[in-house]
Write an enzyme that holds these catalytic residues in place. Structure first.
Site, PDB file in Angstrom:
ATOM      1  N   LYS A  89     -13.812  -4.488  40.980  1.00 11.80           N
ATOM      2  CA  LYS A  89     -13.022  -3.891  39.899  1.00 11.80           C
ATOM      3  C   LYS A  89     -12.707  -4.915  38.804  1.00 11.80           C
ATOM      4  O   LYS A  89     -13.075  -6.076  38.915  1.00 11.80           O
ATOM      5  CB  LYS A  89     -11.746  -3.257  40.477  1.00 11.80           C
ATOM      6  CG  LYS A  89     -12.039  -2.201  41.559  1.00 11.80           C
ATOM      7  CD  LYS A  89     -12.708  -0.933  41.018  1.00 11.80           C
ATOM      8  CE  LYS A  89     -13.390  -0.090  42.066  1.00 11.80           C
ATOM      9  NZ  LYS A  89     -12.552   0.724  42.926  1.00 11.80           N
TER      10      LYS A  89
HETATM   11  C1  LIG Z   1     -12.477   1.805  44.077  1.00 12.40           C
HETATM   12  C2  LIG Z   1     -11.919   3.159  43.860  1.00 12.40           C
HETATM   13  C3  LIG Z   1     -10.886   3.676  44.644  1.00 12.40           C
HETATM   14  C4  LIG Z   1     -10.389   2.979  45.867  1.00 12.40           C
HETATM   15  O1  LIG Z   1      -9.913   1.708  45.604  1.00 12.40           O
HETATM   16  P1  LIG Z   1      -9.583   0.738  46.843  1.00 12.40           P
HETATM   17  O2  LIG Z   1      -8.712  -0.329  46.223  1.00 12.40           O
HETATM   18  O3  LIG Z   1     -10.892   0.195  47.320  1.00 12.40           O
HETATM   19  O4  LIG Z   1      -8.884   1.523  47.867  1.00 12.40           O
HETATM   20  C5  LIG Z   1     -10.341   4.890  44.312  1.00 12.40           C
HETATM   21  N1  LIG Z   1     -10.802   5.600  43.272  1.00 12.40           N
HETATM   22  C6  LIG Z   1     -11.817   5.155  42.512  1.00 12.40           C
HETATM   23  C7  LIG Z   1     -12.268   5.973  41.357  1.00 12.40           C
HETATM   24  C8  LIG Z   1     -12.420   3.934  42.794  1.00 12.40           C
HETATM   25  O5  LIG Z   1     -13.453   3.504  42.054  1.00 12.40           O
END
Ligand SMILES: *Cc1c(COP(=O)(O)O)cnc(C)c1O
Length: 385
Positions: A186
């Site tokens: 991210k």
């Molecule tokens: C990565 C992601 C999540 C989950 O995030 P985590 O921190 O890995 O739990 C939820 N929604 C979207 C759209 C994502 O890309």
């Protein structure tokens, strides 16, 4: 072509010496779990978003689950979301005890189409979970108007969109709740990690309590030099708290959030220009009055135009040393949801097509100009143009 030992890993984050030093300092401090660095990271994140408080948790999935619970969603309720998202969005709805309902996306923005949402609202609908896909803000004016009219809570999934804004407002502060991810791929990373925002202070306090076993607030302080305090269990909570080891990374990642965004914006512009003449569809231009978080640069590979399907294209990219991503096969493609809810991909035709054609290019701030040139060359060769 890139040498075999130089495979470009999709989504590999840019980690600075500051993060490394802070992790080492955290280890040396002896305070690894939830503590002063988590509190500092929460305050810095809240300041970045222009809100009074934020709750650090161990994932965006946890943040979504807690926000749904804090919004009062439970068994018998329906929650509308997008089929073009990571499974965590819908799994959190299921874990809150509610029934997920899908509304199709707009084929250009890839975000929830408010008209499709309106068609899915029933007397049981309690909440909407819009996802700011790829970093592009959803049409929050239309979604908030629907929510207002039908008395729905809005939980923004901002996993792609820390830096995004629309109408001068930062995403995650427009709905009732905002959820952020610091997973390794991210825009800001802590390894695993997440953050929750809530418009109402009492909802945020509830989230904080539920994130740490349901213990009375600030129970982590029981081991600090403030003096021992007994904690009280006030709810059957969860083990969703953020560690100081995670916050140590996040503090320095957040300090560079805008610089990293600028770098991705430059890479984005480079891709946009270099790929303009190819038989593929590039991302839609940014809408005026919005700020795109530039999380995913997605190409659509349409067999009739490109002469090959998406999977052939990404295998060719892989063979040339370039890692790519798929965000996402639409949720009804997965057996669990088909079997449990009877979902069919054809019921969300735009998301189905996008999910079968989309491929995400490397866009990490870590990419050098040479890496970007390699990506572009690999695309041209893979498409044989
Ligand atoms: C990565 C992601 C999540 C989950 O995030 P985590 O921190 O890995 O739990 C939820 N929604 C979207 C759209 C994502 O890309």
């Amino acid at each position: 072509m890139r040498p075999a030992d130089k495979f470009l890993v999709f989504g590999s984050p840019l980690i600075g010496e500051e993060e490394i030093a802070e992790v080492v300092a955290t280890l040396r401090s002896g305070w690894l779990g939830t503590g002063p660095r988590t509190a500092r990271f929460e305050a810095a994140f809240a300041a970045y978003k222009g809100v009074p408080h934020a709750a650090g948790v161990n994932s965006c999935t946890a943040a979504l689950h807690l926000c749904l619970l804090a919004s009062g969603v439970g068994p018998g309720d329906e929650v509308i979301t997008t089929p073009l998202t990571f499974c965590a969005t819908v799994n959190a709805i299921i874990h809150a005890g509610a029934t997920p309902v899908l509304a199709d996306v707009d084929p250009r923005t890839m975000n929830l189409d408010p008209a499709a949402v309106a068609c899915r609202i029933t007397p049981r609908t309690r909440a909407l979970v819009p996802v700011h896909f790829a970093g592009r803000p959803c049409d929050m004016d239309a979604l908030m108007a629907l929510a207002g009219k039908h008395g729905l809570k809005v939980i923004e999934d901002c996993a792609h969109a820390i830096e995004a804004e629309t109408g001068g407002r930062k995403v995650g502060t427009i709905g009732d709740f905002g959820c952020f991810s610091f997973y390794v791929t991210k825009n800001v990373v802590t390894g695993e990690g997440g953050m929750a925002l809530a418009r109402r202070a009492e909802d945020l306090a509830r989230i904080k309590v539920l994130a740490l076993h349901g213990l009375s607030q600030d129970a982590w302080k029981r081991f600090s030099d403030d003096g021992f305090r007994h904690y009280l269990v006030t709810a059957a909570g969860f083990k969703y708290n953020m560690m100081d080891l995670q916050a140590a990374i996040g503090l320095h990642q957040l300090a560079r959030v805008e610089a990293s965004w600028e770098r991705r914006r430059t890479l984005w512009a480079r891709y946009d220009e270099a790929l303009a003449d190819l038989p593929v569809t590039r991302p839609a231009p940014q809408k005026a009055g919005t700020r795109h978080a530039r999380h995913l640069y997605t190409l659509l590979i349409d067999h009739t135009r490109a002469g090959m399907d998406r999977d052939t294209f990404l295998q060719r990219m892989h063979a040339r040393g370039i890692g790519t991503g798929v965000h996402y096969m639409s949720l009804p493609e997965h057996p669990y949801y088909r079997e449990t809810y009877g979902w069919k991909p054809e019921d969300s035709p735009h998301a189905m097509r996008l999910g079968r054609q989309t491929v995400s290019l490397p866009l990490s701030a870590k990419l050098t100009d040479g890496d970007a040139a390699d990506v572009i060359e690999a695309i041209r060769v893979s498409l044989k143009v």
